[in-house]
Design an enzyme around this catalytic site. Structure first.
Site, mmCIF file in Angstrom:
data_model
loop_
_atom_site.group_PDB
_atom_site.id
_atom_site.type_symbol
_atom_site.label_atom_id
_atom_site.label_comp_id
_atom_site.label_asym_id
_atom_site.label_seq_id
_atom_site.Cartn_x
_atom_site.Cartn_y
_atom_site.Cartn_z
ATOM 1 C CB ALA A 119 -0.929 0.017 1.218
ATOM 2 C CG ASN A 120 1.536 4.065 -2.535
ATOM 3 O OD1 ASN A 120 2.573 3.439 -2.335
ATOM 4 N ND2 ASN A 120 1.108 4.371 -3.745
ATOM 5 N NE ARG A 121 5.126 5.172 5.167
ATOM 6 C CZ ARG A 121 5.094 4.505 6.315
ATOM 7 N NH1 ARG A 121 4.111 4.743 7.176
ATOM 8 N NH2 ARG A 121 6.022 3.623 6.617
ATOM 9 C CB SER A 122 -2.550 8.081 0.178
ATOM 10 O OG SER A 122 -3.546 9.018 -0.167
#
Length: 402
Positions: free
Chosen positions: A213-216
């Site tokens: 995942a991405n840190r958004s």
């Protein structure tokens, strides 16, 4: 600013209790200079700082002070005040008024009008820096922004209290005037348009309990969807997994993976504007497992990665149903503008909104953003602003390009 930019616009000014109330007299004068018709509600606390006589002398109208005025309330005067206006401005907006607004309290004329209105509301906060930074105020401001309330300020500077300074000064009358003009003139700039926004991260499964995942947080994308809706657009928000509140007045499509997001985007075309603010995972595991991968004696498993579909490039490169304006986002940690220029050319989109998401900036998951607008014509860099303010300015920019 053009002459008489607010000609015949009806503005209701609610004046809260604080030393900044004296600025409201100058604000009234400037609003009237631009052609606005101004009426005022002076709260009981506000009347401790300025008088109804002074306010009435400048507005040229009766000043309203009490919820229980017999003459006014015979025909439900607070409802008339709430509806017989084009814009409500709250200046100064004290911590008490913000708390009442956020929680729907209606125990005086000002708060009752604010609960009863269906018109746009612009607030100019003014309070001690510690009050502005208090967790309750932060919570109330977040709720109000998600409800569609517009903010101008506060600014940083010296306070009335000796030796105190910080963030909490009310915006200057000219700033409030410009914000009011923006709300009234661009409030429906996207009427009849379909705006598609992607937001948040994607989650690419490794097994049922692990993922890439991405840190958004999704805050910027969701703020863009809310701003486009306030501008009159039909908005489709395609969101990855987030924990923030859904914006009001938009269609929400929830997805998990990049492939699901692309499929949802294509299903909801055509659109006039497509804004790709989501932080899509570039890769996924080629063979995600149906059962949890157990730790073994041989060490970590080898994961084979494959590229996810490039949503921005796919939509920007369409020959049919390509949106008139395709906007990408570039979250970079170094060489921000240079990387954004390369991405603009590589993806074939019309604009790139680039920002520096290095840990030191606090942008990822934070409340503020500092962006660079990169196009073939050049680069425009904006100062650090609340993500909601960035969204409002971007939507105004996009509307002007249609």
């Amino acid at each position: 600013m053009t002459d008489k930019s607010l000609q015949d616009q009806r503005i209701l000014l609610i004046i809260g209790g604080g030393i900044a109330a004296y600025k409201s007299l100058d604000l009234i004068r400037r609003l009237k200079d631009q052609g606005a018709v101004v009426r005022a509600v002076l709260t009981e606390a506000g009347a401790q700082f300025i008088t109804p006589l002074a306010v009435g002398a400048i507005t040229g109208e009766r000043v309203f002070t009490s919820l229980f005025d017999l003459a006014d309330e015979q025909d439900v005067g607070h409802i008339r005040l709430a509806r017989d206006t084009d814009l409500i401005i709250v200046a100064p907006a004290t911590a008490d008024l913000l708390a009442k607004m956020a929680n729907g309290l209606a125990n005086d004329l000002a708060s009752t009008v604010l609960v009863a209105t269906d018109r746009p509301v612009l607030v100019a906060p003014a309070m001690n820096p510690r009050m502005w930074a208090h967790a309750a105020t932060t919570r109330n401001v977040g709720q109000l922004k998600s409800d569609g309330i517009q903010f101008v300020g506060p600014n940083e500077g010296a306070m009335a209290e000796r030796g105190e300074s910080g963030l909490g000064r009310m915006a200057e009358p000219l700033e409030i005037l410009a914000a009011a003009e923006a709300v009234l003139t661009s409030g429906k700039a996207l009427a009849g348009r379909h705006v598609l926004v992607t937001s948040g991260p994607t989650h690419e499964p490794i097994d049922p309990v692990r993922m890439i995942a991405n840190r958004s947080s999704g805050r910027q994308g969701h703020a863009l969807a809310a701003a486009a809706a306030r501008a009159g657009a039909k908005v489709t928000l395609i969101s990855g997994p987030v924990s923030i509140q859904d914006p009001a007045g938009v269609q929400i499509v929830r997805v998990e993976t990049a492939r699901e997001m692309l499929d949802a985007v294509e299903k909801h075309l055509p659109a006039d504007i497509a804004i790709f603010a989501a932080a899509v995972a570039d890769w996924r595991v080629a063979d995600a497992k149906d059962a949890k991968i157990k730790k073994g004696q041989k060490g970590p498993p080898e994961l084979s990665l494959v590229e996810n579909p490039d949503i921005l490039a796919t939509i920007a490169g369409r020959k049919k149903e390509r949106p008139k304006l395709v906007v990408g986002f570039a979250a970079e940690t170094q060489d921000v503008v240079e990387n954004a220029r390369a991405k603009l050319q590589r993806k074939g989109c019309d604009l790139i909104v680039a920002n520096d998401v290095s840990p030191a900036t606090g942008i990822m998951g934070g409340g503020c953003n500092s962006v660079h607008i990169v196009s073939k014509q050049g680069v425009e860099s904006w100062p650090s602003l609340a993500k909601e303010d960035v969204a409002a300015r971007l939507v105004t920019l996009f509307a002007g390009m249609m």
